[in-house]
Design a protein around this motif. Structure first.
Motif, short mmCIF file in Angstrom:
data_model
loop_
_atom_site.label_atom_id
_atom_site.label_comp_id
_atom_site.label_asym_id
_atom_site.label_seq_id
_atom_site.Cartn_x
_atom_site.Cartn_y
_atom_site.Cartn_z
N ARG A 59 1.08 -1.33 -0.11
CA ARG A 59 -0.06 0.07 -0.08
C ARG A 59 0.87 1.13 -0.12
O ARG A 59 0.64 2.38 -0.66
CB ARG A 59 -1.01 0.08 0.97
N THR A 60 2.04 1.10 0.64
CA THR A 60 2.93 2.32 0.79
C THR A 60 3.55 2.60 -0.53
O THR A 60 3.64 3.77 -1.00
CB THR A 60 3.90 2.20 1.95
N ALA A 61 3.94 1.48 -1.25
CA ALA A 61 4.82 1.58 -2.48
C ALA A 61 3.54 2.12 -3.53
O ALA A 61 4.00 2.87 -4.49
CB ALA A 61 5.05 0.41 -2.93
N ILE A 62 2.27 1.60 -3.34
CA ILE A 62 1.36 2.20 -4.51
C ILE A 62 0.93 3.67 -4.26
O ILE A 62 1.02 4.53 -5.22
CB ILE A 62 0.05 1.61 -4.20
N LYS A 63 0.89 4.15 -2.96
CA LYS A 63 0.50 5.40 -2.77
C LYS A 63 1.85 6.39 -3.07
O LYS A 63 1.51 7.36 -3.91
CB LYS A 63 0.65 5.63 -1.18
N GLU A 64 3.09 5.84 -2.91
CA GLU A 64 4.19 7.03 -3.58
C GLU A 64 4.16 6.88 -5.14
O GLU A 64 4.52 7.99 -5.77
CB GLU A 64 5.49 6.32 -3.05
N SER A 65 3.88 5.80 -5.71
CA SER A 65 3.89 5.56 -7.14
C SER A 65 2.77 6.35 -7.62
O SER A 65 3.05 6.86 -8.99
CB SER A 65 3.82 3.89 -7.49
N ASN A 66 1.66 6.39 -7.20
CA ASN A 66 0.54 7.22 -7.55
C ASN A 66 0.97 8.81 -7.92
O ASN A 66 0.53 9.28 -8.54
CB ASN A 66 -0.61 7.03 -6.68
N GLU A 67 1.90 9.02 -6.95
CA GLU A 67 2.28 10.47 -7.08
C GLU A 67 3.23 10.59 -8.37
O GLU A 67 3.18 12.10 -8.65
CB GLU A 67 3.01 10.91 -5.73
N LEU A 68 3.65 9.64 -9.05
CA LEU A 68 4.53 9.99 -10.05
C LEU A 68 3.93 9.26 -11.32
O LEU A 68 4.17 9.74 -12.44
CB LEU A 68 5.58 9.12 -9.75
N ARG A 69 3.02 8.46 -11.35
CA ARG A 69 2.78 7.88 -12.55
C ARG A 69 1.76 8.45 -13.40
O ARG A 69 1.47 8.40 -14.58
CB ARG A 69 2.31 6.28 -12.27
N GLY A 70 0.70 9.41 -12.93
CA GLY A 70 -0.01 10.22 -13.47
C GLY A 70 -1.09 9.30 -14.06
O GLY A 70 -1.80 8.48 -13.52
#
Length: 326
Positions: free
Chosen positions: A131-142
């Motif tokens: 969940r933490t990895a998904i949250k951080e990735s969502n800030e970048l993947r657009g």
């Protein structure tokens, strides 16, 4: 390591994997489950991988030297590639070997509640890390899909953590299935089959990581959106009339090299051309902040020369480059 390197996700994954690895080895000691042993080694390998990513991020921050004039940004790619090797060898191949051994010499599980309890705990812990990895990735993947994000991301840490956590959750489900079937049937072969499946999964994930990090190590150009921004920034329609040739290269996740031959007006003075290049460099950095090294070479546009394609002078190694900060 910058925020885009996913430090928070790496630390969360490291903490979760260390706790999970310890619990899995305890469960193996009490139950004799090969799935638990394979999963314990898997979590231990993942912990080592997260440590490698942190080391790579730290080393990448070193200042440029005469021997490495473009800095050490690619250290992050090297350590991400090492992660794929560790995952393949220590995680995947060990699990496959252990699974085949269990299939050849099966035995009933003892104290079944240990592996079941640990697997349920591990699923919760890995879910938190994922969940933490998904949250951080969502800030970048657009607007990119997850597959596109993993393929196009220039910072390797988040794709690595995402794939590791995803693989860990699937592996835990496989281990739980193997243990459950062994308990229901009284046949330890199912535990071995689950272990082999875990090993095959880890090998596949390692191969995907190796392919992606290999591409980064070889050198990837800027993304499509960044290229468009750079092209728009270079041409002002006044002194710089067009781009004749341009090449971009990632020196690291947040370091971009730009080399371009630009067309200027034939009657411009040297001072006017130099001023135009300075202005173009400033516009590029404003549009794409990760543009750290910029080489712009002025030329007079010719349809004949343009048809020939790029030449050695369009690269930083060619003669008469105009570096940023001249």
């Amino acid at each position: 390591m910058s925020a885009s390197g996913g430090t928070k996700a790496i630390v969360a994954a490291l903490g979760a994997n260390l706790a999970i690895a310890a619990s899995k080895f305890v469960a193996f000691a009490f139950s004799g489950s090969s799935s638990m042993l394979a999963e314990g080694v898997h979590s231990l390998a993942d912990s080592g991988n997260q440590f490698l990513l942190l080391v790579g991020g730290k080393k990448a921050q070193r200042e440029a030297t005469p021997q490495h004039p473009f800095g050490y940004g690619r250290e992050r790619y090297i350590y991400a590639f090492l992660v794929s090797i560790v995952l393949f060898s220590v995680g995947g191949m060990f699990a496959v070997y252990e699974g085949f051994e269990k299939i050849r010499h099966p035995h009933e599980l003892e104290h079944w509640y240990w592996p079941v309890g640990v697997l349920l705990f591990a699923i919760i812990a890995e879910g938190f890390s994922f969940r933490t990895a998904i949250k951080e990735s969502n800030e970048l993947r657009g607007r990119l899909s997850w597959a596109q994000f993993i393929r196009r991301a220039k910072a390797p840490e988040l794709p690595v953590v995402l794939l590791e956590d995803f693989g860990a959750l699937i592996g835990l489900a496989l281990a739980l299935g193997g243990v459950g079937l062994s308990l229901l049937t009284g046949d330890g072969v199912w535990d071995g089959i689950g272990t082999v499946c875990i090993g095959v999964l880890l090998v596949l994930i390692a191969l995907v990581l190796a392919a992606e990090t290999k591409s980064l190590l070889l050198g990837e150009a800027a993304g499509v959106e960044d290229v468009k921004k750079i092209e728009a920034a270079i041409v002002d329609g006044d002194t710089v009339t067009r781009i004749i040739h341009m090449r971009t290269l990632h020196l690291g996740p947040e370091e971009l090299l730009i080399a371009a031959k630009i067309a200027v007006r034939h009657d411009d003075t040297a001072a006017e051309v130099a001023t135009a290049i300075d202005a173009a460099e400033a516009r590029i950095r404003a549009a794409v902040p990760i543009a750290r090294v910029i080489y712009l070479e002025p030329d007079i546009y010719s349809e004949t020369e343009a048809a020939k394609g790029p030449d050695p002078e369009a690269t930083p190694g060619g003669p008469n480059p105009h570096p940023a900060g001249h």
